[in-house]
Design a protein around this motif. Structure first.
Motif, PDB file in Angstrom:
ATOM      1  N   LEU A 161      35.480  -5.173  60.921  1.00 46.76           N
ATOM      2  CA  LEU A 161      35.013  -6.544  61.127  1.00 46.76           C
ATOM      3  C   LEU A 161      34.259  -6.663  62.452  1.00 46.76           C
ATOM      4  N   HIS A 208      42.078 -17.073  58.049  1.00 50.74           N
ATOM      5  CA  HIS A 208      43.360 -16.375  57.889  1.00 50.74           C
ATOM      6  C   HIS A 208      43.181 -14.864  57.747  1.00 50.74           C
ATOM      7  N   GLY A 209      44.298 -14.146  57.880  1.00 50.27           N
ATOM      8  CA  GLY A 209      44.293 -12.698  57.717  1.00 50.27           C
ATOM      9  C   GLY A 209      44.636 -12.290  56.300  1.00 50.27           C
ATOM     10  N   SER A 210      45.153 -11.069  56.159  1.00 56.24           N
ATOM     11  CA  SER A 210      45.350 -10.501  54.829  1.00 56.24           C
ATOM     12  C   SER A 210      46.696 -10.876  54.213  1.00 56.24           C
ATOM     13  N   ALA A 211      47.505 -11.620  54.958  1.00 57.40           N
ATOM     14  CA  ALA A 211      48.776 -12.169  54.448  1.00 57.40           C
ATOM     15  C   ALA A 211      49.578 -11.172  53.616  1.00 57.40           C
ATOM     16  N   PRO A 212      49.993 -10.052  54.220  1.00 54.89           N
ATOM     17  CA  PRO A 212      50.726  -9.039  53.442  1.00 54.89           C
ATOM     18  C   PRO A 212      52.013  -9.577  52.827  1.00 54.89           C
ATOM     19  N   ASP A 213      52.587 -10.612  53.444  1.00 51.21           N
ATOM     20  CA  ASP A 213      53.862 -11.129  52.920  1.00 51.21           C
ATOM     21  C   ASP A 213      53.735 -11.769  51.537  1.00 51.21           C
ATOM     22  N   ASN A 269      46.278 -19.142  48.847  1.00 48.91           N
ATOM     23  CA  ASN A 269      45.410 -20.314  48.701  1.00 48.91           C
ATOM     24  C   ASN A 269      43.954 -19.840  48.863  1.00 48.91           C
ATOM     25  N   ALA A 297      39.517 -10.571  53.980  1.00 51.08           N
ATOM     26  CA  ALA A 297      40.386 -10.368  55.143  1.00 51.08           C
ATOM     27  C   ALA A 297      40.618  -8.873  55.285  1.00 51.08           C
ATOM     28  N   VAL A 298      40.984  -8.452  56.480  1.00 52.35           N
ATOM     29  CA  VAL A 298      41.257  -7.026  56.672  1.00 52.35           C
ATOM     30  C   VAL A 298      42.624  -6.838  57.334  1.00 52.35           C
ATOM     31  N   GLY A 299      43.187  -5.645  57.131  1.00 49.46           N
ATOM     32  CA  GLY A 299      44.423  -5.291  57.816  1.00 49.46           C
ATOM     33  C   GLY A 299      45.633  -5.325  56.918  1.00 49.46           C
ATOM     34  N   GLY A 300      46.735  -4.831  57.480  1.00 48.87           N
ATOM     35  CA  GLY A 300      47.985  -4.800  56.743  1.00 48.87           C
ATOM     36  C   GLY A 300      48.890  -3.746  57.335  1.00 48.87           C
ATOM     37  N   GLU A 313      40.509  -3.788  61.618  1.00 52.02           N
ATOM     38  CA  GLU A 313      39.793  -4.822  62.377  1.00 52.02           C
ATOM     39  C   GLU A 313      38.494  -4.297  62.965  1.00 52.02           C
ATOM     40  N   LEU A 341      46.675 -22.750  57.395  1.00 52.74           N
ATOM     41  CA  LEU A 341      45.764 -21.635  57.619  1.00 52.74           C
ATOM     42  C   LEU A 341      44.962 -21.318  56.352  1.00 52.74           C
TER      43      LEU A 341
HETATM   44  P1  NAD Z   1      47.795 -14.031  58.322  1.00 55.06           P
HETATM   45  O1  NAD Z   1      46.739 -15.049  58.503  1.00 55.06           O
HETATM   46  O2  NAD Z   1      47.489 -12.922  57.390  1.00 55.06           O
HETATM   47  O3  NAD Z   1      49.144 -14.726  57.826  1.00 55.06           O
HETATM   48  C1  NAD Z   1      49.892 -15.663  58.591  1.00 55.06           C
HETATM   49  C2  NAD Z   1      50.777 -16.495  57.641  1.00 55.06           C
HETATM   50  O4  NAD Z   1      49.950 -17.418  56.906  1.00 55.06           O
HETATM   51  C3  NAD Z   1      51.493 -15.650  56.593  1.00 55.06           C
HETATM   52  O5  NAD Z   1      52.770 -16.196  56.354  1.00 55.06           O
HETATM   53  C4  NAD Z   1      50.623 -15.786  55.372  1.00 55.06           C
HETATM   54  O6  NAD Z   1      51.332 -15.648  54.157  1.00 55.06           O
HETATM   55  C5  NAD Z   1      50.064 -17.193  55.527  1.00 55.06           C
HETATM   56  N1  NAD Z   1      48.717 -17.288  54.945  1.00 55.06           N
HETATM   57  C6  NAD Z   1      47.566 -16.796  55.467  1.00 55.06           C
HETATM   58  N2  NAD Z   1      46.537 -17.032  54.661  1.00 55.06           N
HETATM   59  C7  NAD Z   1      47.037 -17.681  53.598  1.00 55.06           C
HETATM   60  C8  NAD Z   1      46.457 -18.197  52.399  1.00 55.06           C
HETATM   61  N3  NAD Z   1      45.153 -18.087  52.134  1.00 55.06           N
HETATM   62  N4  NAD Z   1      47.269 -18.802  51.504  1.00 55.06           N
HETATM   63  C9  NAD Z   1      48.578 -18.944  51.755  1.00 55.06           C
HETATM   64  N5  NAD Z   1      49.186 -18.485  52.857  1.00 55.06           N
HETATM   65  C10 NAD Z   1      48.417 -17.855  53.768  1.00 55.06           C
HETATM   66  O7  NAD Z   1      48.131 -13.457  59.770  1.00 55.06           O
HETATM   67  P2  NAD Z   1      49.133 -12.265  60.200  1.00 55.06           P
HETATM   68  O8  NAD Z   1      50.336 -12.278  59.325  1.00 55.06           O
HETATM   69  O9  NAD Z   1      49.287 -12.419  61.649  1.00 55.06           O
HETATM   70  O10 NAD Z   1      48.327 -10.927  59.946  1.00 55.06           O
HETATM   71  C11 NAD Z   1      48.414 -10.150  58.751  1.00 55.06           C
HETATM   72  C12 NAD Z   1      47.345  -9.067  58.789  1.00 55.06           C
HETATM   73  O11 NAD Z   1      46.056  -9.678  58.766  1.00 55.06           O
HETATM   74  C13 NAD Z   1      47.377  -8.207  60.049  1.00 55.06           C
HETATM   75  O12 NAD Z   1      47.076  -6.887  59.689  1.00 55.06           O
HETATM   76  C14 NAD Z   1      46.286  -8.791  60.926  1.00 55.06           C
HETATM   77  O13 NAD Z   1      45.737  -7.846  61.798  1.00 55.06           O
HETATM   78  C15 NAD Z   1      45.275  -9.203  59.879  1.00 55.06           C
HETATM   79  N6  NAD Z   1      44.359 -10.294  60.286  1.00 55.06           N
HETATM   80  C16 NAD Z   1      43.095 -10.207  59.826  1.00 55.06           C
HETATM   81  C17 NAD Z   1      42.201 -11.237  60.105  1.00 55.06           C
HETATM   82  C18 NAD Z   1      40.824 -11.140  59.522  1.00 55.06           C
HETATM   83  O14 NAD Z   1      40.615 -10.362  58.599  1.00 55.06           O
HETATM   84  N7  NAD Z   1      39.881 -11.925  59.985  1.00 55.06           N
HETATM   85  C19 NAD Z   1      42.600 -12.347  60.839  1.00 55.06           C
HETATM   86  C20 NAD Z   1      43.927 -12.423  61.271  1.00 55.06           C
HETATM   87  C21 NAD Z   1      44.818 -11.384  60.977  1.00 55.06           C
END
Ligand code: NAD
Length: 367
Positions: free
Chosen positions: A93, A286-291, A299, A74-77, A90, A261
Motif C-alpha cells: 500500500l 478499515h483494515g482486513s478485519a481478520p476476526d 460491512n 484492505a491488506v494485512g493479517g 502494508e 469503521l
Molecule cells: P481493522 O480495521 O481490520 O479492524 C478493527 C475492528 O473493526 C475489528 O473488530 C473488525 O472486525 C472491525 N471492522 C473493520 N472493518 C469492518 C467492516 N468493514 N465491517 C465490519 N467490521 C469491521 O483493524 P485491525 O484489527 O487493527 O487490523 C487488522 C489488520 O488490518 C492488520 O493486519 C492491520 O495491519 C491491517 N490494516 C490494514 C489497513 C489497510 O489496508 N488500509 C488499515 C488498518 C489496518
C-alpha cells in the motif's frame, strides 16, 4: 473513446468480500446507466506476497500507474505479522501511495441520519454532519530528514523533522480549494503557526493560494483548537486542510464522530494525468478485519462509498455518486444493518452480500 479503467486490488481478509459487493455495483452502473468501466483485478498485500514473494509486484505497480482509478480493499493479517518489514503487506500500500505520488488524502466524515445514535457525541451535534478532511500525505514529519535515533553525549536522542516546501503546501491547498468549490465553499486550514515555522509558512502559502479562489471562504485555526472544535461543534466545518501529522490525528477523530469503521471511505489523489484525471487510489479506512474474515459479516459500505468517491473525483460523475450515496442512505433508513451497525438486540443482521443486494435494490428504485 475507450471506457475508463479501474484496477481492483481486493487484498487480504475481508478485502475480497467487500470488493465483491462493489463489483455488483459497478456491474449495475454498466447495465442500468450505460456507464461502463474496463475493470481488471490484481493482487496486493499478503495475497501478492503469497504468489510473488513481494506485497506488490512491479507489473501490478505499472498497471496502477496506467489505471484511471485504483480501488483497494484492505491488506494485512496475522499470517503475515512475522514477515520482514520490507515485505509486510502494508508495504504494498505504501509503495502505491509513494510511486503514484498521492499527496492529497481525502477523508469524509459524513453522518447518515439513521446512524446518528452510533456516534459517541450527542445526536444533534452529529446528525447531518458532512465534512471533508484533506490531509497532505507525502511529506511533513513522517518523511522529513534528518530522522533516526542517534547517540548524543551519554544518551540517545530520537529525531524527526517537520519539513514542508512551498510547492508541497501549495498543491495540497489547491486540492482543498478545488474540493471546496464543489461543496460548501469553505476551507479551514489547521497548523500550529504559533509555535512552528513550518506552520507559519503553511499559513502564508495557503493564504496566497486562496486568492485564486475568491468564492471560497478561508479561515485558519491552530490544530489543537481544531481538535476541540471537531468534537464541540463539527458542523461548523466544510473542508479542513491540514498537514500529514495533524491530518492523521484529526481525520481519525472526525471519523469516529460518525460511528462505525465499516462506513468510512477515503481517496488519495495525486497530480493530473494526461487525460486530466488525477492519479487516484480509493480505499475504505478499515483494515482486513481478520476476526470476521470469511464469515459474511463484513460491512461493505466503506468500500462502496469509496467507489462513490471514484465516481465523483476520477470520473466527474457527481450525480451518479449522489445516487449511490442516496441508495446507501435509503438502505440504512430502511433499517438494513450488518452486524457492526446493530445497536439493539433482537434485530437480525444481514450478511455482506445481502447488504450489497440491498444497495443494488435501492439503486434500482432510484431509476
Ligand atoms: P481493522 O480495521 O481490520 O479492524 C478493527 C475492528 O473493526 C475489528 O473488530 C473488525 O472486525 C472491525 N471492522 C473493520 N472493518 C469492518 C467492516 N468493514 N465491517 C465490519 N467490521 C469491521 O483493524 P485491525 O484489527 O487493527 O487490523 C487488522 C489488520 O488490518 C492488520 O493486519 C492491520 O495491519 C491491517 N490494516 C490494514 C489497513 C489497510 O489496508 N488500509 C488499515 C488498518 C489496518
Amino acid at each position: 473513446m475507450p471506457n475508463p479503467s479501474i484496477l481492483i486490488l481486493p487484498g487480504d481478509g475481508i478485502g475480497p468480500e467487500v470488493m465483491t459487493e462493489v463489483r455488483k455495483i459497478i456491474g449495475w452502473f454498466g447495465e442500468k446507466r450505460d456507464i461502463s468501466f474496463d475493470v481488471s483485478e490484481d493482487l496486493v498485500g499478503g495475497a501478492a506476497y503469497d504468489k510473488h514473494g513481494v506485497p506488490l509486484a512491479d507489473e501490478t505497480m505499472a498497471k496502477a500507474q496506467e489505471a484511471d482509478a485504483v480501488l483497494l480493499g484492505a491488506v494485512g493479517g496475522p499470517k503475515y505479522d512475522d514477515l520482514d518489514f520490507s515485505v509486510k503487506p502494508e508495504r504494498g500500500l505504501l509503495r502505491l501511495r509513494k510511486e503514484m505520488d498521492l499527496y492529497s488524502n481525502l477523508r469524509p466524515a459524513q453522518c447518515f441520519d439513521a446512524l446518528a445514535d452510533f456516534s459517541s457525541l450527542k445526536k444533534d451535534i452529529v446528525a447531518g454532519l458532512d465534512i471533508m478532511i484533506v490531509r497532505e500525505l507525502t511529506s511533513g514529519v513522517y518523511f522529513g530528514e534528518p530522522r533516526g535515533i542517534f547517540e548524543e553525549g551519554n544518551e540517545r536522542v530520537g529525531i524527526n523533522t517537520q519539513r514542508y516546501t512551498e510547492s508541497e503546501i501549495e498543491r495540497a491547498a489547491r486540492s482543498a480549494f478545488e474540493l471546496a468549490m464543489r461543496r460548501g465553499k469553505k476551507v479551514c486550514s489547521m497548523e500550529k503557526a504559533n509555535v512552528m515555522e513550518s506552520g507559519i509558512l503553511w499559513r502564508e502559502v495557503v493564504t496566497r493560494v486562496a486568492a485564486d479562489y475568491p468564492e471560497v471562504e478561508l479561515s485558519h485555526m491552530y490544530a489543537d483548537n481544531g481538535a476541540m472544535q471537531l468534537v464541540r461543534a463539527p458542523k461548523q466545518f466544510d473542508v479542513i486542510l491540514t498537514d500529514n501529522l495533524f491530518g492523521d490525528i484529526l481525520s481519525d477523530c472526525a471519523a469516529m464522530l460518525t460511528g462505525s469503521l465499516g462506513m468510512l471511505p477515503s481517496a488519495s489523489l495525486g497530480a493530473p494525468m494526461e487525460n486530466g484525471r488525477p492519479k487516484a487510489l480509493y480505499e475504505p479506512v478499515h483494515g482486513s478485519a481478520p476476526d470476521i474474515t470469511g464469515q459474511g459479516k463484513a460491512n461493505p459500505i466503506a468500500c462502496v462509498l469509496s467507489f462513490a468517491m471514484a465516481l465523483r473525483y476520477s470520473f466527474d460523475l457527481g450525480a451518479e455518486a449522489d445516487r449511490l450515496e442516496a441508495a446507501v442512505e435509503k438502505v440504512l433508513a430502511d433499517g438494513v444493518r450488518t452486524a457492526d451497525l446493530l445497536a439493539s438486540e433482537g434485530v437480525s443482521p444481514v450478511s455482506t452480500s445481502e447488504m450489497g443486494d440491498a444497495i443494488v435494490a435501492a439503486l434500482n428504485a432510484s431509476l
